[in-house]
Design a protein around this motif. Structure first.
Motif, PDB file in Angstrom:
ATOM      1  N   ARG A   1      -9.258   2.897  -2.941  1.00  0.00           N
ATOM      2  CA  ARG A   1      -8.727   1.790  -3.735  1.00  0.00           C
ATOM      3  C   ARG A   1      -7.341   2.129  -4.268  1.00  0.00           C
ATOM      4  O   ARG A   1      -6.444   1.280  -4.302  1.00  0.00           O
ATOM      5  CB  ARG A   1      -9.677   1.500  -4.891  1.00  0.00           C
TER       6      ARG A   1
ATOM      7  N   GLU B   1      -4.921   1.697  -1.481  1.00  0.00           N
ATOM      8  CA  GLU B   1      -4.798   0.270  -1.149  1.00  0.00           C
ATOM      9  C   GLU B   1      -3.874  -0.443  -2.125  1.00  0.00           C
ATOM     10  O   GLU B   1      -2.981  -1.193  -1.719  1.00  0.00           O
ATOM     11  CB  GLU B   1      -6.182  -0.382  -1.172  1.00  0.00           C
ATOM     12  N   ARG B   2      -4.063  -0.199  -3.426  1.00  0.00           N
ATOM     13  CA  ARG B   2      -3.236  -0.869  -4.427  1.00  0.00           C
ATOM     14  C   ARG B   2      -1.804  -0.338  -4.403  1.00  0.00           C
ATOM     15  O   ARG B   2      -0.853  -1.100  -4.560  1.00  0.00           O
ATOM     16  CB  ARG B   2      -3.839  -0.691  -5.830  1.00  0.00           C
TER      17      ARG B   2
ATOM     18  N   HIS C   1       0.106  -1.891  -1.606  1.00  0.00           N
ATOM     19  CA  HIS C   1       0.517  -3.265  -1.914  1.00  0.00           C
ATOM     20  C   HIS C   1       1.899  -3.271  -2.559  1.00  0.00           C
ATOM     21  O   HIS C   1       2.789  -4.032  -2.156  1.00  0.00           O
ATOM     22  CB  HIS C   1      -0.504  -3.913  -2.843  1.00  0.00           C
ATOM     23  N   TYR C   2       2.094  -2.421  -3.559  1.00  0.00           N
ATOM     24  CA  TYR C   2       3.379  -2.391  -4.256  1.00  0.00           C
ATOM     25  C   TYR C   2       4.446  -1.663  -3.447  1.00  0.00           C
ATOM     26  O   TYR C   2       5.635  -1.994  -3.552  1.00  0.00           O
ATOM     27  CB  TYR C   2       3.216  -1.751  -5.626  1.00  0.00           C
TER      28      TYR C   2
ATOM     29  N   ALA D   1       5.808  -4.355  -1.364  1.00  0.00           N
ATOM     30  CA  ALA D   1       6.523  -5.377  -2.139  1.00  0.00           C
ATOM     31  C   ALA D   1       7.833  -4.848  -2.707  1.00  0.00           C
ATOM     32  O   ALA D   1       8.827  -5.584  -2.770  1.00  0.00           O
ATOM     33  CB  ALA D   1       5.629  -5.877  -3.270  1.00  0.00           C
TER      34      ALA D   1
ATOM     35  N   GLU E   1       0.942  -3.086 -11.962  1.00  0.00           N
ATOM     36  CA  GLU E   1      -0.487  -3.184 -11.668  1.00  0.00           C
ATOM     37  C   GLU E   1      -1.283  -3.584 -12.909  1.00  0.00           C
ATOM     38  O   GLU E   1      -2.373  -4.161 -12.790  1.00  0.00           O
ATOM     39  CB  GLU E   1      -0.986  -1.849 -11.109  1.00  0.00           C
TER      40      GLU E   1
END
Length: 201
Positions: A74, A77-78, A81-82, A85, A115
């Motif tokens: 996790r 994964e998070r 994401h950033y 981005a 986050e």
């Protein structure tokens, strides 16, 4: 006065937060929810010997931990994401954050606090020590957060930055408010400096 010298208290509104800054500006309504503060230089907000992903996890353990253990899948994964981005260096997740460039370090700091999904975001000298390209990316991020309805406080010693980014500027000197500019687009650097030193001994 730097924000790191002021206790991080949960304040009832943006008006109170503005009083903490040398120069500050807001771009969205305030809320009573917790604030996120992002400081520069980035190294002040990082554990340089640990990876970017591990640094990202530190303020987010309540979301990434399963019992006493961090859910590494996790976490990655998070962070990914950033990383996408914010255009963080592709291999940053696994390398010591101290080996990254100043711009990438600053993006890791941004990622870990974004986050939190806070309604109030404080940027404390967010573009100090980074190159022009990364500065533009941070300006785009600030504008995007404001467009999403978040309250944004920008603390900066870069007067052109404040004049270009802010909807309102509060000028302080010696812990006191010396003036306020409601239309930064029509103001000048000289006007801000004059306010800052007004009444000074």
């Amino acid at each position: 006065m730097r924000l790191r010298t002021v206790p991080r208290l949960l304040l009832p509104g943006l008006a109170a937060l503005l009083l903490l800054a040398t120069w500050a500006c807001s771009s969205a309504p305030a809320t009573s929810e917790p604030e996120t503060a992002m400081e520069a230089p980035a190294a002040q907000g990082l554990v340089l010997g640990h990876s970017a992903a591990e640094n990202f996890a530190l303020p987010n353990l309540d979301r990434l931990a399963r019992g006493p253990f961090v859910n590494r899948a996790r976490e990655r994964e998070r962070f990914a994401h950033y990383a996408g981005a914010l255009r963080i260096r592709p291999d940053a997740a696994d390398v010591p954050v101290g080996t990254l460039s100043g711009g990438n370090q600053q993006k890791v700091v941004l990622a870990k606090w974004l986050e939190r999904e806070s309604r109030i975001v404080i940027f404390d000298e967010p573009t100090r020590g980074i190159d022009v390209a990364v500065k533009l990316e941070i300006y785009e991020l600030i504008n995007r957060l404001a467009a999403e309805g978040k309250a944004v406080v920008l603390v900066s010693s870069e007067l052109p930055e404040l004049l270009g980014m802010c909807d309102r500027i509060v000028v302080m000197h010696g812990g006191e408010v010396r003036g306020e500019i409601g239309e930064p687009a029509e103001a000048t650097q000289e006007e801000i400096l004059a306010m800052a030193v007004s009444g000074a001994a």
